[in-house]
Design an enzyme around this catalytic site. Structure first.
Site, PDB file in Angstrom:
ATOM      1  N   HIS A  72      43.256  14.779  46.188  1.00 24.90           N
ATOM      2  CA  HIS A  72      42.061  14.256  46.871  1.00 24.90           C
ATOM      3  C   HIS A  72      41.250  13.396  45.909  1.00 24.90           C
ATOM      4  O   HIS A  72      40.847  13.859  44.851  1.00 24.90           O
ATOM      5  CB  HIS A  72      41.211  15.408  47.407  1.00 24.90           C
ATOM      6  CG  HIS A  72      41.766  16.008  48.656  1.00 24.90           C
ATOM      7  ND1 HIS A  72      40.976  16.489  49.680  1.00 24.90           N
ATOM      8  CD2 HIS A  72      43.045  16.176  49.060  1.00 24.90           C
ATOM      9  CE1 HIS A  72      41.756  16.927  50.659  1.00 24.90           C
ATOM     10  NE2 HIS A  72      43.005  16.767  50.301  1.00 24.90           N
ATOM     11  N   TYR A 200      31.997  18.577  53.893  1.00 25.41           N
ATOM     12  CA  TYR A 200      30.929  19.576  53.753  1.00 25.41           C
ATOM     13  C   TYR A 200      29.814  19.166  54.716  1.00 25.41           C
ATOM     14  O   TYR A 200      29.366  18.020  54.658  1.00 25.41           O
ATOM     15  CB  TYR A 200      30.379  19.583  52.328  1.00 25.41           C
ATOM     16  CG  TYR A 200      31.310  20.215  51.302  1.00 25.41           C
ATOM     17  CD1 TYR A 200      31.177  21.557  50.956  1.00 25.41           C
ATOM     18  CD2 TYR A 200      32.312  19.470  50.681  1.00 25.41           C
ATOM     19  CE1 TYR A 200      32.017  22.134  50.011  1.00 25.41           C
ATOM     20  CE2 TYR A 200      33.161  20.052  49.742  1.00 25.41           C
ATOM     21  CZ  TYR A 200      32.999  21.391  49.411  1.00 25.41           C
ATOM     22  OH  TYR A 200      33.833  21.969  48.477  1.00 25.41           O
ATOM     23  N   PRO A 292      31.033  30.076  47.097  1.00 25.60           N
ATOM     24  CA  PRO A 292      32.202  29.189  47.142  1.00 25.60           C
ATOM     25  C   PRO A 292      31.890  27.717  47.387  1.00 25.60           C
ATOM     26  O   PRO A 292      32.791  26.883  47.326  1.00 25.60           O
ATOM     27  CB  PRO A 292      33.023  29.761  48.308  1.00 25.60           C
ATOM     28  CG  PRO A 292      32.065  30.531  49.135  1.00 25.60           C
ATOM     29  CD  PRO A 292      31.014  31.041  48.216  1.00 25.60           C
ATOM     30  N   LYS A 296      34.378  26.588  42.788  1.00 24.79           N
ATOM     31  CA  LYS A 296      34.497  26.808  41.343  1.00 24.79           C
ATOM     32  C   LYS A 296      35.074  28.170  40.933  1.00 24.79           C
ATOM     33  O   LYS A 296      35.460  28.344  39.771  1.00 24.79           O
ATOM     34  CB  LYS A 296      33.110  26.663  40.679  1.00 24.79           C
ATOM     35  CG  LYS A 296      32.593  25.234  40.667  1.00 24.79           C
ATOM     36  CD  LYS A 296      33.263  24.405  39.592  1.00 24.79           C
ATOM     37  CE  LYS A 296      33.113  22.935  39.809  1.00 24.79           C
ATOM     38  NZ  LYS A 296      34.316  22.238  40.270  1.00 24.79           N
TER      39      LYS A 296
HETATM   40  P1  FAD Z   1      40.507  38.505  41.821  1.00 24.32           P
HETATM   41  O1  FAD Z   1      41.237  37.449  42.545  1.00 24.32           O
HETATM   42  O2  FAD Z   1      39.457  39.271  42.546  1.00 24.32           O
HETATM   43  O3  FAD Z   1      41.610  39.514  41.259  1.00 24.32           O
HETATM   44  C1  FAD Z   1      41.268  40.759  40.701  1.00 24.32           C
HETATM   45  C2  FAD Z   1      42.430  41.707  40.878  1.00 24.32           C
HETATM   46  O4  FAD Z   1      42.117  42.950  40.256  1.00 24.32           O
HETATM   47  C3  FAD Z   1      42.699  42.018  42.342  1.00 24.32           C
HETATM   48  O5  FAD Z   1      44.063  41.807  42.639  1.00 24.32           O
HETATM   49  C4  FAD Z   1      42.287  43.477  42.492  1.00 24.32           C
HETATM   50  O6  FAD Z   1      43.062  44.172  43.475  1.00 24.32           O
HETATM   51  C5  FAD Z   1      42.521  44.010  41.094  1.00 24.32           C
HETATM   52  N1  FAD Z   1      41.719  45.201  40.782  1.00 24.32           N
HETATM   53  C6  FAD Z   1      40.442  45.455  41.143  1.00 24.32           C
HETATM   54  N2  FAD Z   1      40.043  46.639  40.673  1.00 24.32           N
HETATM   55  C7  FAD Z   1      41.105  47.165  39.998  1.00 24.32           C
HETATM   56  C8  FAD Z   1      41.312  48.374  39.288  1.00 24.32           C
HETATM   57  N3  FAD Z   1      40.346  49.312  39.192  1.00 24.32           N
HETATM   58  N4  FAD Z   1      42.508  48.577  38.720  1.00 24.32           N
HETATM   59  C9  FAD Z   1      43.505  47.648  38.808  1.00 24.32           C
HETATM   60  N5  FAD Z   1      43.365  46.478  39.475  1.00 24.32           N
HETATM   61  C10 FAD Z   1      42.176  46.239  40.056  1.00 24.32           C
HETATM   62  N6  FAD Z   1      36.726  30.576  45.454  1.00 24.32           N
HETATM   63  C11 FAD Z   1      36.797  29.307  45.773  1.00 24.32           C
HETATM   64  O7  FAD Z   1      36.829  28.446  44.878  1.00 24.32           O
HETATM   65  N7  FAD Z   1      36.866  28.958  47.100  1.00 24.32           N
HETATM   66  C12 FAD Z   1      36.864  29.897  48.117  1.00 24.32           C
HETATM   67  O8  FAD Z   1      36.944  29.571  49.297  1.00 24.32           O
HETATM   68  C13 FAD Z   1      36.775  31.245  47.797  1.00 24.32           C
HETATM   69  N8  FAD Z   1      36.746  32.216  48.759  1.00 24.32           N
HETATM   70  C14 FAD Z   1      36.662  33.537  48.386  1.00 24.32           C
HETATM   71  C15 FAD Z   1      36.617  34.561  49.349  1.00 24.32           C
HETATM   72  C16 FAD Z   1      36.505  35.907  48.987  1.00 24.32           C
HETATM   73  C17 FAD Z   1      36.452  36.977  50.041  1.00 24.32           C
HETATM   74  C18 FAD Z   1      36.427  36.237  47.618  1.00 24.32           C
HETATM   75  C19 FAD Z   1      36.310  37.702  47.210  1.00 24.32           C
HETATM   76  C20 FAD Z   1      36.480  35.225  46.663  1.00 24.32           C
HETATM   77  C21 FAD Z   1      36.591  33.873  47.027  1.00 24.32           C
HETATM   78  N9  FAD Z   1      36.647  32.827  46.074  1.00 24.32           N
HETATM   79  C22 FAD Z   1      36.708  31.540  46.423  1.00 24.32           C
HETATM   80  C23 FAD Z   1      36.615  33.081  44.674  1.00 24.32           C
HETATM   81  C24 FAD Z   1      38.015  33.078  44.076  1.00 24.32           C
HETATM   82  O9  FAD Z   1      38.940  33.538  45.017  1.00 24.32           O
HETATM   83  C25 FAD Z   1      37.915  33.984  42.880  1.00 24.32           C
HETATM   84  O10 FAD Z   1      37.009  33.382  41.969  1.00 24.32           O
HETATM   85  C26 FAD Z   1      39.251  34.242  42.204  1.00 24.32           C
HETATM   86  O11 FAD Z   1      40.056  35.037  43.046  1.00 24.32           O
HETATM   87  C27 FAD Z   1      39.015  34.964  40.889  1.00 24.32           C
HETATM   88  O12 FAD Z   1      40.220  35.427  40.382  1.00 24.32           O
HETATM   89  P2  FAD Z   1      40.246  36.752  39.523  1.00 24.32           P
HETATM   90  O13 FAD Z   1      41.677  36.905  39.126  1.00 24.32           O
HETATM   91  O14 FAD Z   1      39.192  36.709  38.496  1.00 24.32           O
HETATM   92  O15 FAD Z   1      39.809  37.934  40.508  1.00 24.32           O
HETATM   93  C1  PHB Z   2      38.890  26.177  50.862  1.00 28.58           C
HETATM   94  O1  PHB Z   2      39.691  25.301  51.224  1.00 28.58           O
HETATM   95  O2  PHB Z   2      39.106  27.382  51.074  1.00 28.58           O
HETATM   96  C2  PHB Z   2      37.639  25.779  50.186  1.00 28.58           C
HETATM   97  C3  PHB Z   2      37.456  24.464  49.826  1.00 28.58           C
HETATM   98  C4  PHB Z   2      36.265  24.073  49.208  1.00 28.58           C
HETATM   99  C5  PHB Z   2      35.299  25.024  48.943  1.00 28.58           C
HETATM  100  C6  PHB Z   2      35.500  26.342  49.288  1.00 28.58           C
HETATM  101  C7  PHB Z   2      36.675  26.730  49.917  1.00 28.58           C
HETATM  102  O3  PHB Z   2      34.130  24.633  48.359  1.00 28.58           O
END
Ligand code: FAD
Ligand code: PHB
Length: 388
Positions: A72, A200, A292, A296
């Site tokens: 994009h 957006y 979100p 980021k």
């Molecule tokens: P996570 O992806 O949360 O991974 C953490 C892992 O640790 C999980 O698999 C979990 O099961 C595991 N875990 C937790 N506790 C324990 C434990 N006690 N023991 C062992 N394992 C454990 N970001 C965007 O940029 N755009 C979006 O649209 C967006 N939508 C989102 C929607 C939701 C509902 C959420 C929760 C987040 C969203 N995010 C979004 C943020 C993005 O998905 C996260 O920033 C990203 O997943 C971070 O990755 P991570 O590996 O740090 O954490």
């Molecule tokens: C998505 O495609 O899920 C998405 C894209 C942009 C955002 C958040 C989520 O800012």
């Protein structure tokens, strides 16, 4: 059992860290509370920065992202029915890529399986011990038994609700938080996107976002109240609420269809400092959350992992702890800038307050953004990702 680094959590942060460490000969074990299918079933982020792509390439798992990711060059912002385009390519020379978190997770899981590195899924009751001293240990339950792994370091990559951050004494950690009184209701559907670029939407009925995963799969979000329950949002109601928030052209092009996933995510800004306590490091959502709106969250998790992987590799290969000692300060400098941008995007595009003064300020912010090359460049620099 003993390893060099125990990684808690097999989300993008944990899997990416594991892959980068393995590439450089640093032994690691990942402990994940859920099953692999559960982790793969979570629909989350969609937009990735160039620097995140570079890191996935470095980890050796970028092939599918290059083949299937959608490049994009700009983004569109619709204000009360009128669309404006901001070109990252013209303003910064850079682009972003749309490639879902689910796909990234799958690529990382496949990469890990291919090198035979150990991941324990369904690991229950994970407990972090003695990480303030020289001999940390992690215990967990799996297959009806309790297991213990001794290690040099623990990487807490277990997300906002994980155990790692909570294991640090409260007196040693400071937290900063803003909870927004709104959520995002998201729908994934096998329908063509309304536009080739993300839109957006700022609208008096509330924020909306038109995003996508592929040319035949759309992702839409609607601002909703935190009191909403998913059961009250059958697909028809979702589409009927999306339509009035769009401009005429997008409304005309909107193809509706059955949802294949629907979820509500609360909006929150959160930072825990520092990101290191003794031999425990926090990375990704375990240490910070952004709303979100700026896309980021996943990118920040990747940038933490970049700093942390380099620090740990330097420790083992060069016997230097400089990277380890600077990890928290380096990561936080980037985290706070993304917190600022995500907060700004959220406050500028959502209907949060009923005070007409705040609405006028939002319109002034947006008018300035569309009218000033300096403001547009600052926006684009942040959206495509700040340099390390
Ligand atoms: P996570 O992806 O949360 O991974 C953490 C892992 O640790 C999980 O698999 C979990 O099961 C595991 N875990 C937790 N506790 C324990 C434990 N006690 N023991 C062992 N394992 C454990 N970001 C965007 O940029 N755009 C979006 O649209 C967006 N939508 C989102 C929607 C939701 C509902 C959420 C929760 C987040 C969203 N995010 C979004 C943020 C993005 O998905 C996260 O920033 C990203 O997943 C971070 O990755 P991570 O590996 O740090 O954490
Ligand atoms: C998505 O495609 O899920 C998405 C894209 C942009 C955002 C958040 C989520 O800012």
């Amino acid at each position: 059992m003993r390893t060099q680094v125990v990684i808690i959590g097999a989300g993008p942060a944990g899997l990416l860290l594991g892959q980068l460490l393995h590439k450089h000969g640093v032994a690691n074990v990942i402990l994940e509370r859920q099953t692999a299918d559960h982790v793969l079933g979570r629909v989350r982020a969609g937009v990735i920065e160039r620097v995140t792509m570079d890191l996935l390439d470095e980890a050796g798992v970028g092939a599918r992202m290059h083949a299937d990711g959608l490049v994009h060059e700009g983004v569109q912002i619709c204000v009360d029915g009128k669309r404006h385009r901001l070109s990252f390519k013209d303003l910064t020379g850079k682009t972003v890529t749309v490639y879902g978190q689910t796909e990234i997770t799958k690529d990382l899981m496949d990469g890990r399986a291919a090198v035979g590195a150990a991941t324990v899924y369904s690991a229950a009751d994970v407990i972090l011990q003695d990480f303030s001293g020289d001999n940390p240990r992690v215990s967990y339950r799996a297959g009806g038994k309790t297991h213990e792994i001794g290690c040099d370091f623990i990487a807490g990559c277990d997300g906002f609700h994980g155990i790692s951050r909570k294991s640090i004494p409260a007196s040693a950690i400071s937290t900063f938080e803003r909870v927004y009184p709104i959520g995002w209701l998201g729908v994934l559907s096998d329908t063509p996107p309304v536009s080739e670029e993300l839109i957006y939407v700022r609208h008096p009925r509330g924020f909306a976002l038109c995003s996508m995963r592929t040319p035949t799969r759309s992702r839409y979000y609607l601002q909703c109240s935190l009191a909403e329950e998913i059961e009250s949002w059958p697909d028809e109601r979702f589409w009927e609420e999306l339509k009035p928030r769009l401009d005429d052209e997008a409304r005309d092009r909107l193809v509706t269809g059955p949802s294949i996933e629907k979820s509500i995510a609360p909006l929150r800004s959160f930072v825990a400092e520092p990101m290191r306590f003794g031999r425990l490091f926090l990375a990704g959502d375990a240490s910070h959350i952004v709303p979100p709106t700026g896309a980021k969250g996943l990118n920040l998790a990747a940038s933490d992992v970049r700093y942390l992987s380099r620090a740990l590799i330097e420790h083992y290969q060069e016997r230097s702890d400089a990277g380890i000692d600077h990890y928290s300060a380096r990561a936080l400098a980037r985290v706070w800038k993304a917190e600022r941008f995500s907060w700004w995007m959220t406050m500028t595009l959502h209907r949060i307050s009923d005070n007409p003064f705040d609405h006028r300020l939002q319109l002034a912010e947006l008018d300035y953004l569309f009218g000033s090359k300096a403001a547009a460049t600052a926006f684009a620099e942040n959206y495509v990702g700040l340099p390390y």
